[in-house]
Design a protein around this motif. Structure first.
Motif, PDB file in Angstrom:
ATOM      1  N   VAL A 149       0.601  -1.488   0.239  1.00 20.07           N
ATOM      2  CA  VAL A 149       0.481  -0.205   0.527  1.00 20.07           C
ATOM      3  C   VAL A 149       0.637   1.324   0.024  1.00 20.07           C
ATOM      4  N   ASP A 150       0.655   2.159  -0.572  1.00 18.75           N
ATOM      5  CA  ASP A 150       1.218   4.020  -0.463  1.00 18.75           C
ATOM      6  C   ASP A 150       0.233   4.560  -0.718  1.00 18.75           C
ATOM      7  N   PHE A 151       0.653   5.902  -1.087  1.00 16.72           N
ATOM      8  CA  PHE A 151      -0.164   7.020  -1.507  1.00 16.72           C
ATOM      9  C   PHE A 151       0.358   7.860  -2.658  1.00 16.72           C
ATOM     10  N   ALA A 152      -0.188   7.415  -3.792  1.00 14.77           N
ATOM     11  CA  ALA A 152       0.415   8.541  -4.973  1.00 14.77           C
ATOM     12  C   ALA A 152       1.000   9.626  -4.899  1.00 14.77           C
ATOM     13  N   GLY A 153       2.003  10.165  -5.920  1.00 17.66           N
ATOM     14  CA  GLY A 153       2.616  11.076  -5.122  1.00 17.66           C
ATOM     15  C   GLY A 153       1.265  12.408  -6.103  1.00 17.66           C
ATOM     16  N   LEU A 154       1.043  12.639  -6.897  1.00 19.27           N
ATOM     17  CA  LEU A 154      -0.374  13.230  -7.501  1.00 19.27           C
ATOM     18  C   LEU A 154      -1.331  13.768  -6.718  1.00 19.27           C
ATOM     19  N   THR A 155      -1.716  14.727  -7.169  1.00 19.74           N
ATOM     20  CA  THR A 155      -3.547  14.636  -6.398  1.00 19.74           C
ATOM     21  C   THR A 155      -4.503  14.643  -7.554  1.00 19.74           C
ATOM     22  N   ILE A 156      -5.364  15.119  -7.285  1.00 22.92           N
ATOM     23  CA  ILE A 156      -6.366  15.078  -8.465  1.00 22.92           C
ATOM     24  C   ILE A 156      -7.304  16.629  -7.616  1.00 22.92           C
ATOM     25  N   PRO A 157      -7.155  17.674  -8.511  1.00 25.34           N
ATOM     26  CA  PRO A 157      -8.014  18.796  -7.735  1.00 25.34           C
ATOM     27  C   PRO A 157      -9.501  18.452  -7.534  1.00 25.34           C
ATOM     28  N   TYR A 158     -10.194  19.426  -7.119  1.00 22.72           N
ATOM     29  CA  TYR A 158     -11.774  19.616  -7.324  1.00 22.72           C
ATOM     30  C   TYR A 158     -12.386  20.588  -6.348  1.00 22.72           C
ATOM     31  N   PHE A 159     -13.564  21.152  -7.006  1.00 24.66           N
ATOM     32  CA  PHE A 159     -13.926  22.143  -6.682  1.00 24.66           C
ATOM     33  C   PHE A 159     -15.332  22.308  -5.515  1.00 24.66           C
ATOM     34  N   ASP A 160     -15.450  23.075  -4.349  1.00 20.36           N
ATOM     35  CA  ASP A 160     -16.222  23.364  -3.635  1.00 20.36           C
ATOM     36  C   ASP A 160     -17.377  23.983  -4.504  1.00 20.36           C
ATOM     37  N   ARG A 161     -18.051  23.662  -4.771  1.00 26.91           N
ATOM     38  CA  ARG A 161     -19.074  24.425  -5.473  1.00 26.91           C
ATOM     39  C   ARG A 161     -19.182  25.697  -4.673  1.00 26.91           C
TER      40      ARG A 161
END
Length: 514
Positions: free
Chosen positions: A143-155
């Motif tokens: 198991v691990d966390f990926a280095g890249l993240t995924i952006p999202y916006f608060d409506r």
């Protein structure tokens, strides 16, 4: 056909020794220049080498007869490349600044930067080897966390957030599980592990992770990495064990590293142009692409999913019937005189017998538990009211329990005595709140009176007699009634006691008069 340098070198030597071909012709046939052939010919003639002699030597020994390497300058000091390799793992370190530190120690005996890096490359070639690890079906989950993240916006606020990406790979199939999550907190770490074992339909014998903050308490120094208590409890609940990778040894968690690389360019990169407004939308998109990746065939013909179903799934341990609940721990604290311990602004009781003892606290959003010497000694429903306290009556001494009684407590006691006692208690609380002190004190005195009386039946009769009055008597009056027992003097008006000294009706008839 691809030419071989070894074959060309042997061909050149054989043609020089066994033929009378010119240098140019031998060069054309062997791929060397005529000048190189001429230089080799001079050495063979001078040393009287034959092809049979040269043929018995290996390639490096043959080359050494014709190419003289420059000996290393013994006046120069060789750097400790083992330490250099360790130093390069540190963030910000590179060969240039390590060489500068090496050079500053003694410039007169130091190699130049080019020689320094040359010998380091030789060291790496000689020492940089890896072992092929045999993996077994369903044994290890990486198991691990990926280095890249995924952006999202608060409506509502249109503020940009970044979702962390959890990745795992299991067994020999390396079936990938991937999930976007809001952070890398421990509570989130445990939650995604629960989702992971649900996805796989079972638990592996071992879970291997990097030295991540939500998983490891200590990862540096001379001591080995220490798995944090909550993560270890999750593993024990699932009948598994956590084995962290060594610091600076990514090969220990190679399957997770490979899975992260795979999902980075197969999933995360493909989602870069899409706009998301919450974590759920991201995970919906991930699930679609993840199935494509897991069903993509390897060169051997089978996919991750097929390998998993055939080899890994049968070897997994069953998923627990109830998934692990996340808890926070508070270290041992000394129980004070009031036997109440605070958890985020609210006090909870522990048994009074533990006063001056040390207990640990385990809590989440549902409940609070206290442990003494490894055993749970108290459990409460979690309260969000700050500044208040939750008291379990069983944790109090008897005198504290009675003092803290409310109307309902006295009614429960009175029901065990009799219906008249219950009516007296109810009338004491008429016009008062359930927690009012005046009726509580009166009922407390009633209870003490009942417990101290030798004839319990007299207490119920006294309560019955008091209810015949226009208003119920006070507890002190009931105590007096128990002593005087006035109910014994009450007689029915029509009742005539029978005894020998009483004349009957016949005594007053004519026949009976004297």
């Amino acid at each position: 056909m691809v030419r071989s340098k070894l074959h060309d070198h042997e061909l050149m030597l054989r043609l020089i020794c066994d033929t009378n071909l010119s240098n140019r012709k031998i060069g054309e046939l062997s791929g060397y220049s005529h000048n190189t052939v001429g230089r080799y010919r001079k050495i063979i003639i001078a040393q009287k080498y034959s092809w049979l002699q040269l043929k018995l030597l290996n390639h490096d020994d043959r080359k050494a007869l014709f190419i003289k390497k420059r000996e290393r300058d013994l006046s120069k000091r060789m750097a400790d490349y083992k330490k250099v390799e360790v130093e390069l793992r540190n963030k910000g370190a590179n060969q240039r600044n390590i060489w500068e530190a090496y050079y500053d120690e003694d410039p007169a005996t130091a190699y130049s930067f080019s020689s320094f890096t040359y010998y380091y490359r030789l060291y790496k070639v000689k020492n940089d080897i890896s072992m092929k690890i045999r993996r077994y079906p369903g044994e290890i989950t990486n198991v691990d966390f990926a280095g890249l993240t995924i952006p999202y916006f608060d409506r509502k606020t249109n503020k940009k957030h970044y979702a962390q990406v959890f990745v795992s790979a299991i067994g020999i199939s390396c079936l990938i599980y991937m999930e976007a999550c809001p952070s890398q907190k421990r509570s989130v770490w445990i939650a995604v592990h629960n989702e992971m074992i649900k996805y796989y339909g079972g638990v592996s014998e071992v879970v291997t992770c990097d030295n991540l903050r939500p998983a490891i308490d200590r990862a540096k120094g001379k001591y080995p990495a220490k798995v944090n208590r909550i993560y270890a409890e999750w593993a024990a609940h699932c009948n598994s064990v956590i084995i962290p990778a060594r610091a600076g040894h990514p090969q220990d968690n190679a399957c997770a590293e490979a899975a992260v690389k795979k999902v980075t360019y197969k999933i995360i990169y493909k989602l870069r142009s899409r706009t998301f407004y919450n974590i759920e939308e991201i995970n919906d998109a991930i699930r679609v692409l993840l199935e494509v990746v897991n069903n993509m065939p390897f060169k051997g013909g089978m996919s991750r999913r097929e390998l998993f179903e055939e080899f890994d799934r049968p070897m997994l341990r069953p998923t627990p019937e109830q998934l692990f609940e996340y808890f926070e721990w508070i270290p041992e604290r000394k129980v004070p005189r009031q036997f109440l311990l605070r958890v985020e602004g609210h006090d909870y009781s522990v048994p009074y017998t533990l006063r001056n003892e040390y207990v640990e606290t385990k809590y989440n959003h549902k409940k609070v538990e206290f442990y003494h010497k490894g055993l749970c000694v108290a459990s409460h429903k979690r309260s969000s009211v700050k500044g208040d306290f939750t008291m379990n009556k069983k944790h109090q001494p008897v005198n504290h329990q009675i003092y803290g009684y409310l109307k309902q407590d006295y009614l429960e006691w009175a029901l065990g005595v009799g219906k008249y006692t219950t009516q007296v208690v109810n009338q004491h609380f008429d016009g008062y709140q359930d927690y009012s002190k005046i009726p509580r004190d009166a009922c407390s005195y009633l209870r003490k009176l009942y417990e101290s009386s030798s004839d319990k039946n007299d207490f119920e009769l006294a309560c019955q007699f008091s209810l015949k009055k226009s208003r119920p008597l006070f507890a002190t009056n009931i105590e007096r009634l128990m002593k005087t027992k006035p109910w014994l003097d009450e007689r029915d008006d029509d009742f005539i006691p029978q005894h020998d000294n009483i004349r009957g009706a016949e005594a007053y008839t004519n026949g009976g008069l004297h």
